[in-house]
Design a protein around this motif. Sequence first.
Motif, mmCIF file in Angstrom:
data_model
loop_
_atom_site.group_PDB
_atom_site.id
_atom_site.type_symbol
_atom_site.label_atom_id
_atom_site.label_comp_id
_atom_site.label_asym_id
_atom_site.label_seq_id
_atom_site.Cartn_x
_atom_site.Cartn_y
_atom_site.Cartn_z
ATOM 1 N N UNK A 158 4.566 -3.556 0.888
ATOM 2 C CA UNK A 158 3.616 -2.613 0.315
ATOM 3 C C UNK A 158 3.517 -1.389 1.220
ATOM 4 N N UNK A 159 3.789 -0.187 0.695
ATOM 5 C CA UNK A 159 3.679 1.018 1.528
ATOM 6 C C UNK A 159 2.273 1.179 2.093
ATOM 7 N N UNK A 160 2.199 1.606 3.342
ATOM 8 C CA UNK A 160 0.910 1.840 3.994
ATOM 9 C C UNK A 160 0.496 3.292 3.805
ATOM 10 N N UNK A 161 -0.784 3.498 3.524
ATOM 11 C CA UNK A 161 -1.287 4.856 3.304
ATOM 12 C C UNK A 161 -1.447 5.624 4.606
ATOM 13 N N UNK A 162 -1.563 4.906 5.723
ATOM 14 C CA UNK A 162 -1.738 5.562 7.011
ATOM 15 C C UNK A 162 -0.897 4.904 8.083
ATOM 16 N N UNK A 163 -0.517 5.680 9.087
ATOM 17 C CA UNK A 163 0.316 5.168 10.179
ATOM 18 C C UNK A 163 -0.566 4.650 11.310
ATOM 19 N N UNK A 164 -1.470 3.734 10.964
ATOM 20 C CA UNK A 164 -2.385 3.173 11.952
ATOM 21 C C UNK A 164 -2.770 1.765 11.522
ATOM 22 N N UNK A 165 -3.651 1.128 12.299
ATOM 23 C CA UNK A 165 -4.042 -0.247 11.998
ATOM 24 C C UNK A 165 -4.715 -0.352 10.637
ATOM 25 N N UNK A 166 -5.567 0.600 10.317
ATOM 26 C CA UNK A 166 -6.261 0.582 9.035
ATOM 27 C C UNK A 166 -5.271 0.625 7.873
ATOM 28 N N UNK A 167 -4.268 1.494 7.979
ATOM 29 C CA UNK A 167 -3.257 1.572 6.935
ATOM 30 C C UNK A 167 -2.467 0.285 6.811
ATOM 31 N N UNK A 168 -2.129 -0.322 7.957
ATOM 32 C CA UNK A 168 -1.391 -1.579 7.934
ATOM 33 C C UNK A 168 -2.195 -2.709 7.327
ATOM 34 N N UNK A 169 -3.472 -2.799 7.689
ATOM 35 C CA UNK A 169 -4.337 -3.848 7.151
ATOM 36 C C UNK A 169 -4.428 -3.747 5.632
ATOM 37 N N UNK A 170 -4.680 -2.554 5.144
ATOM 38 C CA UNK A 170 -4.831 -2.372 3.697
ATOM 39 C C UNK A 170 -3.536 -2.684 2.950
ATOM 40 N N UNK A 171 -2.407 -2.337 3.541
ATOM 41 C CA UNK A 171 -1.127 -2.658 2.912
ATOM 42 C C UNK A 171 -0.906 -4.168 2.866
ATOM 43 N N UNK A 172 -1.282 -4.870 3.926
ATOM 44 C CA UNK A 172 -1.097 -6.315 3.970
ATOM 45 C C UNK A 172 -2.050 -7.037 3.020
ATOM 46 N N UNK A 173 -3.251 -6.502 2.836
ATOM 47 C CA UNK A 173 -4.183 -7.106 1.877
ATOM 48 C C UNK A 173 -3.646 -6.945 0.455
ATOM 49 N N UNK A 174 -3.111 -5.765 0.139
ATOM 50 C CA UNK A 174 -2.515 -5.552 -1.188
ATOM 51 C C UNK A 174 -1.314 -6.478 -1.378
ATOM 52 N N UNK A 175 -0.501 -6.633 -0.339
ATOM 53 C CA UNK A 175 0.643 -7.545 -0.415
ATOM 54 C C UNK A 175 0.174 -8.981 -0.632
#
Length: 205
Positions: A158-175
């Motif tokens: 899942x693409x991350x909206x931001x290049x930081x921890x917050x972006x990574x977390x949200x991408x992993x939750x969507x995944x």
Amino acid sequence: MKRRSICLAACLLLAACAGGARNNTPAEVYDFGLPAARLAEGSGWAKLALEIRAAYWFDSPSIEYRLLYDDPLKLRSYAASRWAGAPGLLLAQHLRQQLGLLDSSGRTAVSCLLRLELQEFSQVFETPLLSRGVLQGTARVIDARHQIVAERAFSIEQPAAGADASGGVRALVVASNALGQQLAGWLQELEKLGRLKQCPATIAG
């Protein structure tokens, strides 16, 4: 010698102060949000208990990431951000909510187990500004004789909206949401084929 001792003591004091300053900065703590909505009501999946096994390097609250453009073999973690618990535990709770599955460590005795082997749960950077959440592993339905009833691999990005921890977390939750949907479809297919009939549930006394 005395001057050297004074310098050493000063250095140790500065290091202690720096460590204390770092410890006074609270880490950003993330989980999967509010309880997930049930994907399918009235299914027979409550006959199954869910268990997630994660590689030991994912068995911590660290939010992990990889820099493919630098060293793809190096697993790194964010210093100022972390999960509320080990990712495997958070993912297990999320999937139980989505699928209505039982906890493998609960008081309800079941004859079949849905076991997920979690092999990757990290944010992967292609470039310093482009990253994605990667969720990979294997799902198996195992009966009371420890025989594999069904098995499938999963790989979700899942693409991350931001290049930081917050972006990574949200991408992993969507995944993780996508994984729940994939598992729901897979279990529905197994149910239609009659391959879950050997998985009755009984309440332990």
